[in-house]
Design a protein around this motif. Structure first.
Motif, PDB file in Angstrom:
ATOM      1  N   MET A  18      19.268  59.409  37.373  1.00 15.54           N
ATOM      2  CA  MET A  18      18.197  59.810  38.278  1.00 15.54           C
ATOM      3  C   MET A  18      16.852  59.652  37.561  1.00 15.54           C
ATOM      4  N   GLU A  19      15.940  58.951  38.209  1.00 17.60           N
ATOM      5  CA  GLU A  19      14.649  58.695  37.615  1.00 17.60           C
ATOM      6  C   GLU A  19      13.739  59.913  37.750  1.00 17.60           C
ATOM      7  N   ILE A  20      12.855  60.056  36.747  1.00 13.19           N
ATOM      8  CA  ILE A  20      11.848  61.116  36.748  1.00 13.19           C
ATOM      9  C   ILE A  20      10.531  60.502  37.175  1.00 13.19           C
ATOM     10  N   SER A  21       9.815  61.204  38.009  1.00  4.58           N
ATOM     11  CA  SER A  21       8.553  60.666  38.522  1.00  4.58           C
ATOM     12  C   SER A  21       7.544  60.524  37.391  1.00  4.58           C
ATOM     13  N   PRO A  22       6.713  59.501  37.433  1.00  2.00           N
ATOM     14  CA  PRO A  22       5.657  59.317  36.416  1.00  2.00           C
ATOM     15  C   PRO A  22       4.705  60.512  36.355  1.00  2.00           C
ATOM     16  N   TYR A  23       4.553  61.191  37.475  1.00  2.00           N
ATOM     17  CA  TYR A  23       3.680  62.357  37.514  1.00  2.00           C
ATOM     18  C   TYR A  23       4.194  63.440  36.558  1.00  2.00           C
ATOM     19  N   LEU A  24       5.498  63.715  36.607  1.00  2.00           N
ATOM     20  CA  LEU A  24       6.081  64.721  35.721  1.00  2.00           C
ATOM     21  C   LEU A  24       6.046  64.271  34.261  1.00  2.00           C
ATOM     22  N   LEU A  25       6.274  62.971  34.038  1.00  2.00           N
ATOM     23  CA  LEU A  25       6.209  62.468  32.669  1.00  2.00           C
ATOM     24  C   LEU A  25       4.797  62.569  32.104  1.00  2.00           C
ATOM     25  N   PHE A  26       3.810  62.335  32.981  1.00  2.00           N
ATOM     26  CA  PHE A  26       2.419  62.479  32.538  1.00  2.00           C
ATOM     27  C   PHE A  26       2.136  63.925  32.130  1.00  2.00           C
ATOM     28  N   TRP A  27       2.569  64.875  32.955  1.00  4.07           N
ATOM     29  CA  TRP A  27       2.333  66.276  32.624  1.00  4.07           C
ATOM     30  C   TRP A  27       3.175  66.736  31.434  1.00  4.07           C
ATOM     31  N   LEU A  28       4.325  66.096  31.230  1.00  3.28           N
ATOM     32  CA  LEU A  28       5.106  66.384  30.025  1.00  3.28           C
ATOM     33  C   LEU A  28       4.329  65.976  28.778  1.00  3.28           C
ATOM     34  N   SER A  29       3.684  64.823  28.841  1.00  2.00           N
ATOM     35  CA  SER A  29       2.891  64.347  27.707  1.00  2.00           C
ATOM     36  C   SER A  29       1.695  65.252  27.463  1.00  2.00           C
ATOM     37  N   VAL A  30       0.976  65.591  28.537  1.00  2.00           N
ATOM     38  CA  VAL A  30      -0.205  66.458  28.393  1.00  2.00           C
ATOM     39  C   VAL A  30       0.209  67.839  27.875  1.00  2.00           C
ATOM     40  N   SER A  31       1.301  68.366  28.429  1.00  2.00           N
ATOM     41  CA  SER A  31       1.764  69.694  28.011  1.00  2.00           C
ATOM     42  C   SER A  31       2.197  69.691  26.553  1.00  2.00           C
ATOM     43  N   SER A  32       2.839  68.602  26.108  1.00  2.00           N
ATOM     44  CA  SER A  32       3.247  68.513  24.707  1.00  2.00           C
ATOM     45  C   SER A  32       2.037  68.497  23.791  1.00  2.00           C
ATOM     46  N   LEU A  33       1.006  67.758  24.189  1.00  2.00           N
ATOM     47  CA  LEU A  33      -0.217  67.706  23.399  1.00  2.00           C
ATOM     48  C   LEU A  33      -0.884  69.077  23.326  1.00  2.00           C
ATOM     49  N   LEU A  34      -0.996  69.754  24.462  1.00  4.02           N
ATOM     50  CA  LEU A  34      -1.619  71.083  24.500  1.00  4.02           C
ATOM     51  C   LEU A  34      -0.781  72.115  23.753  1.00  4.02           C
ATOM     52  N   PHE A  35       0.538  71.975  23.870  1.00  4.75           N
ATOM     53  CA  PHE A  35       1.405  72.909  23.157  1.00  4.75           C
ATOM     54  C   PHE A  35       1.262  72.736  21.643  1.00  4.75           C
ATOM     55  N   GLY A  36       1.064  71.489  21.199  1.00  6.55           N
ATOM     56  CA  GLY A  36       0.811  71.251  19.783  1.00  6.55           C
ATOM     57  C   GLY A  36      -0.444  71.968  19.303  1.00  6.55           C
ATOM     58  N   MET A  37      -1.474  71.978  20.155  1.00  6.93           N
ATOM     59  CA  MET A  37      -2.695  72.722  19.813  1.00  6.93           C
ATOM     60  C   MET A  37      -2.427  74.225  19.774  1.00  6.93           C
ATOM     61  N   ALA A  38      -1.589  74.705  20.690  1.00  4.88           N
ATOM     62  CA  ALA A  38      -1.235  76.130  20.683  1.00  4.88           C
ATOM     63  C   ALA A  38      -0.483  76.505  19.408  1.00  4.88           C
ATOM     64  N   VAL A  39       0.383  75.594  18.950  1.00 10.00           N
ATOM     65  CA  VAL A  39       1.075  75.826  17.679  1.00 10.00           C
ATOM     66  C   VAL A  39       0.064  75.871  16.533  1.00 10.00           C
ATOM     67  N   GLY A  40      -0.995  75.065  16.633  1.00 11.70           N
ATOM     68  CA  GLY A  40      -2.063  75.111  15.638  1.00 11.70           C
ATOM     69  C   GLY A  40      -2.769  76.461  15.626  1.00 11.70           C
ATOM     70  N   VAL A  41      -2.973  77.041  16.807  1.00  9.57           N
ATOM     71  CA  VAL A  41      -3.576  78.379  16.893  1.00  9.57           C
ATOM     72  C   VAL A  41      -2.661  79.412  16.224  1.00  9.57           C
ATOM     73  N   LEU A  42      -1.355  79.311  16.494  1.00  2.00           N
ATOM     74  CA  LEU A  42      -0.406  80.219  15.858  1.00  2.00           C
ATOM     75  C   LEU A  42      -0.429  80.069  14.337  1.00  2.00           C
ATOM     76  N   ASN A  43      -0.569  78.829  13.886  1.00  2.00           N
ATOM     77  CA  ASN A  43      -0.651  78.590  12.447  1.00  2.00           C
ATOM     78  C   ASN A  43      -1.914  79.228  11.855  1.00  2.00           C
ATOM     79  N   ASP A  44      -3.020  79.213  12.594  1.00  2.21           N
ATOM     80  CA  ASP A  44      -4.245  79.859  12.122  1.00  2.21           C
ATOM     81  C   ASP A  44      -4.071  81.373  12.035  1.00  2.21           C
ATOM     82  N   ILE A  45      -3.328  81.939  12.979  1.00  6.17           N
ATOM     83  CA  ILE A  45      -3.045  83.376  12.916  1.00  6.17           C
ATOM     84  C   ILE A  45      -2.254  83.697  11.645  1.00  6.17           C
ATOM     85  N   HIS A  46      -1.315  82.837  11.335  1.00  9.08           N
ATOM     86  CA  HIS A  46      -0.553  83.019  10.098  1.00  9.08           C
ATOM     87  C   HIS A  46      -1.458  82.892   8.876  1.00  9.08           C
TER      88      HIS A  46
END
Length: 214
Positions: free
Chosen positions: A1-29
């Motif tokens: 079953m194929e995944i829509s490009p729309y969801l894949l786009f948001w997966l990419s954006v969410s992964s990028l933003l989540f990486g920044m959130a992990v950076g914030v957590l690292n700063d707290i540490h």
């Protein structure tokens, strides 16, 4: 079953933003590591911590106290790194589960790493520099405030300590003089008894002279 490009786009954006959130957590540490003596700002903050504070006239941290805390650093860093990798791993799994029906896309951890590095080398540098300065100012202000609050009690304690020391010294002198006086009186009585019996020894004369000098 194929995944829509729309969801894949948001997966990419969410992964990028989540990486920044992990950076914030690292700063707290990293903020917690600052309290244990780590200086991310370099030698300028080391010199700042060694300068005498106003009013206190001593540095905020001494080398000995910093070294006592150093043994905690490996433990804290290990626990924080394990926690950071666990959060990142669980985040990648959840993002792929939500946007990609549980199928792992290899570019999601890569984008997460890119987001983390983007935050770390841009906003993260500024955040740590400002945070380290704020931590220093807060610690210095609290140390000075605590010193000012305790200063009257220290003065009272010092005054009471001097009084107790003076009273104790006078008591020891009084006791010593009293013992000496009692000893001389007993010697005088002993000499008088010997005199009544009609004979005195050299020791008696010495005691008598000592008694007369009282």
């Amino acid at each position: 079953m194929e995944i829509s490009p729309y969801l894949l786009f948001w997966l990419s954006v969410s992964s990028l933003l989540f990486g920044m959130a992990v950076g914030v957590l690292n700063d707290i540490h990293r903020l917690s590591r600052i309290l244990l003596g780590v200086r991310y700002g370099g030698k300028r903050f080391d010199a700042l911590y060694q300068r005498p504070l106003p009013i206190l006239r001593r540095p905020l941290e001494r080398e000995g106290r910093i070294e006592k805390k150093r043994w905690l650093l490996p433990i804290v860093i290990f626990v924080q790194d394990v926690l950071l990798f666990c959060v990142a791993g669980v985040g990648v799994v959840l993002l792929n589960f939500y946007f990609n029906r549980g199928q792992l896309r290899l570019y999601t951890p890569i984008l997460l790493l890119i987001g983390f590095l983007l935050y770390y080398f841009t906003l993260g540098k500024l955040v740590m520099l400002v945070s380290e300065g704020i931590v220093f100012l807060l610690r210095a202000a609290l140390r000075i405030l605590l010193y000012l609050c305790l200063y009257p009690f220290r003065q009272i304690a010092s005054f009471l300590r001097k009084i107790v020391k003076k009273v104790w010294t006078n008591m020891k002198k009084t006791i010593a003089n009293r013992r000496k006086k009692v000893y001389n009186i007993s010697k005088v009585k002993q000499v008088m008894k010997q005199a009544e019996r009609g004979f005195l020894t050299d020791t008696a004369f010495v005691g008598k002279e000592t008694g007369n000098s009282v």
